[in-house]
Design an enzyme around this catalytic site. Structure first.
Site, PDB file in Angstrom:
ATOM      1  N   TYR A  35      74.219   4.644-109.447  1.00 52.32           N
ATOM      2  CA  TYR A  35      73.189   5.181-108.628  1.00 52.32           C
ATOM      3  C   TYR A  35      72.896   6.854-108.883  1.00 52.32           C
ATOM      4  CZ  TYR A  35      73.962   1.228-105.952  1.00 52.32           C
ATOM      5  OH  TYR A  35      73.907  -0.103-105.290  1.00 52.32           O
TER       6      TYR A  35
ATOM      7  N   HIS B   2      78.649  -5.131-111.125  1.00 51.00           N
ATOM      8  CA  HIS B   2      77.115  -4.577-110.481  1.00 51.00           C
ATOM      9  C   HIS B   2      76.238  -5.251-111.081  1.00 51.00           C
ATOM     10  CE1 HIS B   2      74.902  -0.719-109.236  1.00 51.00           C
ATOM     11  NE2 HIS B   2      74.373  -2.113-108.696  1.00 51.00           N
TER      12      HIS B   2
HETATM   13  P1  NAD Z   1      68.043  -0.324 -97.502  1.00 52.79           P
HETATM   14  O1  NAD Z   1      67.295  -1.576 -97.352  1.00 52.79           O
HETATM   15  O2  NAD Z   1      69.124  -0.041 -96.873  1.00 52.79           O
HETATM   16  O3  NAD Z   1      66.812   0.811 -97.620  1.00 52.79           O
HETATM   17  C1  NAD Z   1      66.873   2.267 -97.916  1.00 52.79           C
HETATM   18  C2  NAD Z   1      65.834   2.835 -97.604  1.00 52.79           C
HETATM   19  O4  NAD Z   1      65.649   2.909 -96.215  1.00 52.79           O
HETATM   20  C3  NAD Z   1      65.931   4.575 -97.979  1.00 52.79           C
HETATM   21  O5  NAD Z   1      64.791   4.988 -98.456  1.00 52.79           O
HETATM   22  C4  NAD Z   1      66.599   5.075 -96.781  1.00 52.79           C
HETATM   23  O6  NAD Z   1      66.161   6.480 -96.540  1.00 52.79           O
HETATM   24  C5  NAD Z   1      65.674   4.303 -95.614  1.00 52.79           C
HETATM   25  N1  NAD Z   1      66.054   4.465 -94.418  1.00 52.79           N
HETATM   26  C6  NAD Z   1      67.369   4.370 -93.718  1.00 52.79           C
HETATM   27  N2  NAD Z   1      67.428   4.070 -92.487  1.00 52.79           N
HETATM   28  C7  NAD Z   1      66.163   4.318 -92.134  1.00 52.79           C
HETATM   29  C8  NAD Z   1      65.620   4.588 -90.833  1.00 52.79           C
HETATM   30  N3  NAD Z   1      66.215   4.597 -89.626  1.00 52.79           N
HETATM   31  N4  NAD Z   1      64.121   4.683 -90.818  1.00 52.79           N
HETATM   32  C9  NAD Z   1      63.541   4.854 -91.944  1.00 52.79           C
HETATM   33  N5  NAD Z   1      64.025   4.693 -92.811  1.00 52.79           N
HETATM   34  C10 NAD Z   1      65.287   4.568 -93.329  1.00 52.79           C
HETATM   35  O7  NAD Z   1      68.060  -0.390 -99.287  1.00 52.79           O
HETATM   36  P2  NAD Z   1      69.423   0.113 -99.992  1.00 52.79           P
HETATM   37  O8  NAD Z   1      69.609   1.540 -99.884  1.00 52.79           O
HETATM   38  O9  NAD Z   1      68.950  -0.378-101.394  1.00 52.79           O
HETATM   39  O10 NAD Z   1      70.543  -0.659 -99.548  1.00 52.79           O
HETATM   40  C11 NAD Z   1      71.558  -0.350 -98.890  1.00 52.79           C
HETATM   41  C12 NAD Z   1      72.914   0.024 -99.959  1.00 52.79           C
HETATM   42  O11 NAD Z   1      73.261  -1.200-100.253  1.00 52.79           O
HETATM   43  C13 NAD Z   1      72.674   0.775-101.173  1.00 52.79           C
HETATM   44  O12 NAD Z   1      72.497   2.020-100.861  1.00 52.79           O
HETATM   45  C14 NAD Z   1      73.790   0.242-102.078  1.00 52.79           C
HETATM   46  O13 NAD Z   1      75.047   0.966-101.530  1.00 52.79           O
HETATM   47  C15 NAD Z   1      74.095  -1.099-101.731  1.00 52.79           C
HETATM   48  N6  NAD Z   1      73.168  -2.002-102.530  1.00 52.79           N
HETATM   49  C16 NAD Z   1      73.747  -2.606-103.605  1.00 52.79           C
HETATM   50  C17 NAD Z   1      73.137  -3.309-104.534  1.00 52.79           C
HETATM   51  C18 NAD Z   1      73.922  -4.095-105.434  1.00 52.79           C
HETATM   52  O14 NAD Z   1      75.256  -3.752-105.641  1.00 52.79           O
HETATM   53  N7  NAD Z   1      73.458  -4.839-106.630  1.00 52.79           N
HETATM   54  C19 NAD Z   1      71.921  -3.605-104.331  1.00 52.79           C
HETATM   55  C20 NAD Z   1      71.357  -3.149-103.284  1.00 52.79           C
HETATM   56  C21 NAD Z   1      72.031  -2.412-102.350  1.00 52.79           C
HETATM   57 MG    MG Z   2      71.917  -1.807-106.951  1.00 54.87          MG
END
Ligand code: NAD
Ligand code: MG
Length: 322
Positions: free
Chosen positions: A62, A127
């Site tokens: 990230y 990952h």
């Molecule tokens: P998400 O669906 O959580 O969306 C994140 C987006 O939504 C960001 O732009 C954030 O600023 C926004 N957001 C958050 N709260 C909000 C609110 N209340 N109102 C408006 N916008 C809001 O997607 P994500 O960040 O990809 O997923 C969450 C976490 O999960 C990642 O940060 C990561 O740590 C993990 N993740 C891991 C993998 C993997 O391991 N392959 C893949 C995806 C996500």
């Molecule tokens: Mg990811």
């Protein structure tokens, strides 16, 4: 100090870890969803912890290590004993590509610990394994992680990725109990809930379940997804319509989406990416509201109806084997 309702804690599989039902996804701290200043990032992590979020997820991928570095700065200044917070990071995916070799993942945890300022992480996850050779994950990567566990650098082992078939492929082939956790994303939300069918299987394998991206990586936000978002135009426009409908009704699509994802208690933590104090406050409030007052059934039904034509639509990810 007033003691109001707090975030629910849920057991993670057989790990003995108690995760807050909302976890802090730190990918936005790597500027993955637009620029975030370091003071804002650190303040968001600190507030999240104060409001009861005890689980923080990052990866060296990230922002090309920026997320780990910034999260590390925030954790160093958290002022909490190490056992009070749970940290997961990942291995095998880097800005220079994928490498799930025993050598690379063994080096990479030391680099991650250095950036995070920690002696150990609670969970180390392979990952996005659909981009690797799943047989290598089974035969080489997970055994290497097992050694890191014995060395005390990690407490638990996980695997992550998009296609749900990767989890059964690996869990059917590793010794029982060697994968403690799976992290799925974009498959337990209001537009795609296909992870649900896999939950009994995951339980039978003793794997704890973390579900990420309840906002479908920005699809279910008023601002919409980032440029790189892989969804089809059809899915993007349905989500845009759902967001607009909520706004018209004085509601917020992100709140509804998050509340939907929190409903299933077999999922130990819902990881939501956050990059501001406001998002942390809104998301914690949404979780507490749904646990205490319940959900607003009418708007849920309306959003589900708008998303019905694209329900469970996903996108390809990884090396497609024919
Ligand atoms: P998400 O669906 O959580 O969306 C994140 C987006 O939504 C960001 O732009 C954030 O600023 C926004 N957001 C958050 N709260 C909000 C609110 N209340 N109102 C408006 N916008 C809001 O997607 P994500 O960040 O990809 O997923 C969450 C976490 O999960 C990642 O940060 C990561 O740590 C993990 N993740 C891991 C993998 C993997 O391991 N392959 C893949 C995806 C996500
Ligand atoms: Mg990811």
């Amino acid at each position: 100090m007033s003691v109001g309702p707090t975030l629910e804690l849920r057991q993670l599989g057989h790990t003995g870890l108690s995760l807050s039902c909302i976890g802090f996804g730190a990918s936005p701290l790597g500027n993955v969803f637009g620029h975030v200043s370091e003071p804002d990032a650190i303040a968001s992590v600190h507030l999240a912890f104060r409001l009861g979020i005890n689980f923080f997820d990052t990866s060296p991928y990230y922002g090309g290590t920026v997320s780990e570095t910034v999260l590390g700065k925030a954790l160093r200044s958290l002022g909490a004993p190490r056992e009070k917070f749970i940290v997961s990071t990942k291995c095998g995916r880097y800005t220079d590509g994928f490498d799930f070799s025993a050598d690379r993942v063994t080096k990479s945890i030391d680099e991650s610990l250095e950036r995070l300022g920690l002696d150990y992480v609670d969970i180390l996850q392979c990952h996005d394994i659909e981009f690797g050779d799943l047989d290598q994950i089974v035969n080489e990567t997970i055994p290497a992680l097992q050694k890191l566990k014995e060395a005390g650098k990690i407490r638990f082992i996980g695997i992550t990725g998009l296609p749900l078939g990767i989890f059964t492929y690996v869990l059917d082939r590793v010794p029982p109990g060697s994968v403690d956790v799976i992290l799925s994303y974009c498959h337990y939300g209001i537009n795609d809930s296909t992870l649900e069918d896999l939950l009994p299987y995951l339980k039978s394998k003793g794997a704890g379940v973390i579900s990420a991206s309840p906002l479908s990586m920005g699809l279910l936000t008023e601002n919409g997804p980032p440029e790189w978002h892989p969804a089809s135009q059809e899915l993007k426009s349905a989500c845009r319509a759902a967001a607009a409908h909520c706004k018209e009704k004085g509601k917020n699509i992100s709140k509804i989406a998050l509340q939907y994802s929190l409903a299933n208690k077999e999922i130990s933590s819902v990881l939501v990416g956050m990059n501001s104090i406001r998002q942390v406050e809104e998301n914690v409030a949404a979780a507490i509201e749904v646990a205490t007052v319940g959900k607003d059934e009418e708007i849920f039904k309306e959003v589900e109806a708008i998303l019905e034509p694209v329900k469970n639509q996903t996108w390809p990810s990884g090396i497609q084997k024919s």
